[in-house]
Design an enzyme around this catalytic site. Structure first.
Site, PDB file in Angstrom:
ATOM      1  N   HIS A 125      -2.554  -3.445  20.718  1.00  0.00           N
ATOM      2  CA  HIS A 125      -2.488  -2.285  19.893  1.00  0.00           C
ATOM      3  C   HIS A 125      -3.182  -1.003  21.136  1.00  0.00           C
ATOM      4  O   HIS A 125      -2.850   0.195  20.671  1.00  0.00           O
ATOM      5  CB  HIS A 125      -2.823  -2.414  18.658  1.00  0.00           C
ATOM      6  CG  HIS A 125      -2.276  -1.515  17.764  1.00  0.00           C
ATOM      7  ND1 HIS A 125      -1.875  -0.084  17.939  1.00  0.00           N
ATOM      8  CD2 HIS A 125      -1.382  -1.745  16.702  1.00  0.00           C
ATOM      9  CE1 HIS A 125      -1.148   0.307  16.939  1.00  0.00           C
ATOM     10  NE2 HIS A 125      -0.582  -0.474  16.003  1.00  0.00           N
TER      11      HIS A 125
ATOM     12  N   ASP B  43      18.767  -1.428  22.021  1.00  0.00           N
ATOM     13  CA  ASP B  43      20.026  -1.920  22.433  1.00  0.00           C
ATOM     14  C   ASP B  43      20.223  -2.731  23.908  1.00  0.00           C
ATOM     15  O   ASP B  43      20.034  -1.990  24.740  1.00  0.00           O
ATOM     16  CB  ASP B  43      21.105  -0.968  22.183  1.00  0.00           C
ATOM     17  CG  ASP B  43      22.759  -1.516  22.439  1.00  0.00           C
ATOM     18  OD1 ASP B  43      22.679  -2.610  22.743  1.00  0.00           O
ATOM     19  OD2 ASP B  43      23.562  -0.783  22.390  1.00  0.00           O
TER      20      ASP B  43
END
Length: 420
Positions: A150, A357
């Protein structure tokens, strides 16, 4: 049905062409909140693409040319006190995998082994900053599991990276958004050191018991009901979900025979503040601050739901002002509440993951999955396609409280449905 996942041996993916090496990127005060904690996202794609493992692996190599710090390593005093990223070009870890069934048969999907784990609880200095697994299912659908340190990126930053990965997989020559990671180029302010120290101290409390990962489906009808009770413009979808989770968890964990209704319950609300602090477009490092809502157990458990939403919104409205303060907004007169009385609720909605996508459309579902929780946390995920629910991944109650937590959500749904 049970699902067998067969994994290839991990391989190291490096940049497809020569990338800058030897550079040093200092960590911002926003990055220092994260304490080298691993986090995992699972993106589910129902529609197939040609050779998802090979396609995404190739795109990852291309993406590391533009996001070359991700191919580097942390450096500094130790895992808990890294101070910078060294652009070594060593690469990231990638695993191709195949599942023994179709996506629809893999229930519950969040329990399937769809990601790569770091070997230790913390990400170590010599660990890759990114781990990725692509799993093919017999139906042609596939799942991308991404686990990262992170300190490298927050949720919005990872969404930007995954969108770039998808663009390259679809044949675009370069990402549509030019990435920015250097602290010097990000235009970020420095957070007050006492605030950073307090949050890092909170993150270091690591003697946690294992918590069950719960997959909650909150009906959108419940959210609409709460918004209607609060009035137009006085409650967002996120506000309503926070109120549901805080109320239901508080009720579920009240000890039998409890005689302390004034015990403090602390709610931690992370917020993406890129626009607020003027971060440059394309910045993918951490840019999150935390605001706290503090109330007694009795207040959270019993007050009218619209009053709980109001309390949450007041806490959220304090956020812009805390950047110049030395504390994070907690009332000075209160001692910190018990660890188990602290709940963090964050959201993956509207960060960009739902737009990823790889060539066959956007994900049908996005899940958060952490093996090593640092505290009690719920993560609100983007709605599943075709479902009239909002999914929340929860690591926030002990096993003995998990059934009660689920019952409280169902009871609140039924209770408020009579009012709407």
């Amino acid at each position: 049905m049970s699902v067998a996942v067969t994994k290839s041996s991990p391989v190291v993916v490096v940049g497809a062409s020569q990338t800058p090496t030897g550079g040093i990127i200092g960590l911002s005060t926003f990055d220092m909140f994260s304490a080298s904690a691993p986090t995992t996202l699972i993106l589910v794609f129902e529609q197939p693409i040609d050779d998802p493992v090979g396609t995404i692996k190739k795109a990852l190599s291309q993406a590391l040319v533009h996001y070359h710090p991700m191919a580097g390593r942390l450096a500094g005093a130790d895992e808990l006190e890294p101070t910078h990223i060294v652009c070594t070009g060593e690469g990231v870890s990638f695993v191709g995998a195949s599942a023994s069934c179709a996506l629809d048969d893999a229930v519950p999907l969040h329990l399937v082994d769809l990601s790569v784990r770091y070997p230790a609880k913390y990400c170590r200095l010599d660990d890759p900053l990114l781990l990725m697994q692509v799993t093919r299912f017999t139906c042609g659908g596939f799942v991308v599991g991404v686990t990262w340190n992170h300190i490298m990126a927050d949720g919005a930053g990872m969404a930007q990276f995954l969108q770039a990965l998808g663009e390259l997989a679809r044949g675009m020559p370069v990402p549509s958004v030019a990435p920015v990671r250097s602290e010097a180029d990000s235009s970020l302010p420095r957070l007050p050191q006492p605030m950073v120290a307090e949050v890092r101290s909170y993150m270091r409390v690591r003697k946690e018991e294992l918590l069950p990962l719960l997959d909650l489906a909150i009906p959108t009808s419940l959210v609409h009901c709460i918004k209607a009770k609060c009035g137009a413009g006085n409650c967002t979808m996120y506000d309503a979900i926070i109120a549901v989770l805080w109320r239901c968890r508080t009720r579920a964990v009240i000890p039998d025979g409890d005689e302390n209704p004034n015990a403090l319950m602390l709610l931690v609300i992370p917020r993406n503040v890129r626009e607020l602090v003027g971060a440059k477009k394309g910045y993918y490092g951490n840019c999150v601050i935390f605001q706290l809502a503090l109330a007694t157990r009795d207040t959270v458990a019993t007050c009218d739901i619209k009053d709980l939403v109001k309390l949450i919104r007041i806490a959220k409205e304090k956020m812009p002002g805390i950047l110049g303060n030395t504390r994070d907004g907690r009332d000075e007169q209160h001692a910190p509440p018990e660890r188990y009385n602290t709940l963090t609720i964050s959201s993956l909605m509207n960060l960009g993951h739902e737009a990823v996508d790889f060539g066959s459309g956007t994900p049908s579902r996005i899940m958060w999955k952490n093996e090593q929780p640092s505290g009690m946390a719920c993560v609100v995920c983007p709605p599943c396609k075709g479902k009239d629910t909002i999914n929340v991944m929860s690591l926030c109650v002990r096993l003995e409280h998990s059934d009660a937590f689920l019952r409280e959500v169902a009871a609140l749904t039924l209770e408020l449905s009579h009012d709407c």
